[in-house]
Design an enzyme around this catalytic site. Sequence first.
Site, PDB file in Angstrom:
ATOM      1  CB  CYS A 331     -35.498  33.995 -42.848  1.00  0.00           C
ATOM      2  SG  CYS A 331     -34.272  34.773 -43.819  1.00  0.00           S
ATOM      3  CG  HIS A 428     -35.404  29.725 -45.654  1.00  0.00           C
ATOM      4  ND1 HIS A 428     -36.494  30.603 -45.662  1.00  0.00           N
ATOM      5  CD2 HIS A 428     -34.546  30.940 -45.904  1.00  0.00           C
ATOM      6  CE1 HIS A 428     -36.397  31.789 -45.564  1.00  0.00           C
ATOM      7  NE2 HIS A 428     -35.221  32.098 -45.428  1.00  0.00           N
TER       8      HIS A 428
END
Length: 481
Positions: A331, A428
């Site tokens: 991310c 994630h």
Amino acid sequence: MDFPYTTLMVQGTTSDAGKSTVVAALCRLLKRNSVSVAPFKPQNMALNSAVTVNGGEIGRAQALQAIAAGLEPHTDMNPVLLKPSSDIGAQVIINGKALSNMNARDYHNYKLVAMEAVLSSHERLLQKYGKVMVEGAGSPAEINLRNRDIANMGFAEAVDCPVILVADIDRGGVFAHLVGTLSCLSESERNRVIGFVINRFRGDISLLEPGLEWLEQQTGKPVLAVLPYLHGLFLDAEDAVQAVQAAQGAFRVVVPSGPRMSNHTDFDALRAHPEVDLRFVRQGEPIPAADLIILPGSKNTRGDLAWLKSQGWPEKIARHLRYGGKVIGICGGFQMLGQSVLDPHGVEGEPGESAGLGLLNIRTELTQDKRLEQVSGRCAFAEASVTGYEIHMGVSSGSSMERPVFHIGGRPEGAISEDNQVLGTYLHGLFDTPQAGNALLRWAGLHSDTTVDTSALREASLERLADATQPLLDALIQLKK
């Protein structure tokens, strides 16, 4: 079972007193007894979050509590989420969607509106499930936050629910915490505290009993339960990085722990892997040698990128790669690996552009729209499936993305460098899927047949937690008789 409380609130004398785990345990115990129950936290401040089935964002602890109750996480379980982006400001998320960035004073003025969302969510949960277990935030004794409080006694007073107060004896000063907290409350607030829970006790209970008797005499309130210190629980942390390493193997994984690191639960599966030695490196700490360096997610990518540079990480990463090491960015960490991070709208603060680490040929522009989605697909570099979730404000593009990490719903995702040493992804939870986790570790150099099943570990921990908390449930039921 006839559980006598429609809404019951668990508050704590301090942060990390054990509110989250007590609520999770009560949810699991009620589920065992076929009681329909939902978890709820009016306001949460945390950088660990989860994506819900209805495409919103809530605190990670409420997602865990939902699992304990046998439910899919929903935005009604945490209607107000604050994600700190600086020491005095945070992104305000209402009903799962980012509203805006606010400083502390602006948010304080907004609380009257936020309370409307809180009460509406609570009412919907009551109508659907009948029972609601509520987690407070921090401590109700924060005098400076009493005005317009929506997180603790302000909520309890608004819905007229009973409260149990949890204190962590492992910190020390447990009696002062409990008596002192009560003394900071108004008379009506003290009256709605129905009893105490002393958490994380280890030792001879007979040595504690004189103190318990004194506490009950001093306050006129019962100690409902003394809960044991449980070692080795595998449960999603609400915010604080879990420093204790569950396993210490030979394969060394190092993670820089920046000021705004988010979703460190991405590393729980690695912490539990018996062949992995996972280290979080904080400010000022020496950077150890590693087989794999992972740059984590961040709530402030440009700020944490500047922190990385100030701590000497670019030079350390360059040396690591020269000696054949591997690097993964997740991310915000993925965004840092590129050529630049552009913030034209001031999403993270002052508008501007920051030079990235230059390890992938991508450029990222931060956007005002946040992508929130649960995803599944397959690895592009191995025969393995993956599930995970995306939470990010930004769009990345560049030639490195022609070599994707995953294929998600027919679209390529992530990027791998031409020399196959650097990998970046927006996903994630990528290590939580055993197939994908093993494939990523093989890519990084760990060839192992060991599989870490995070779902099974979490379920076993919830069961242990519920077993240990049974005395509290029994005491709550007895209290009403």
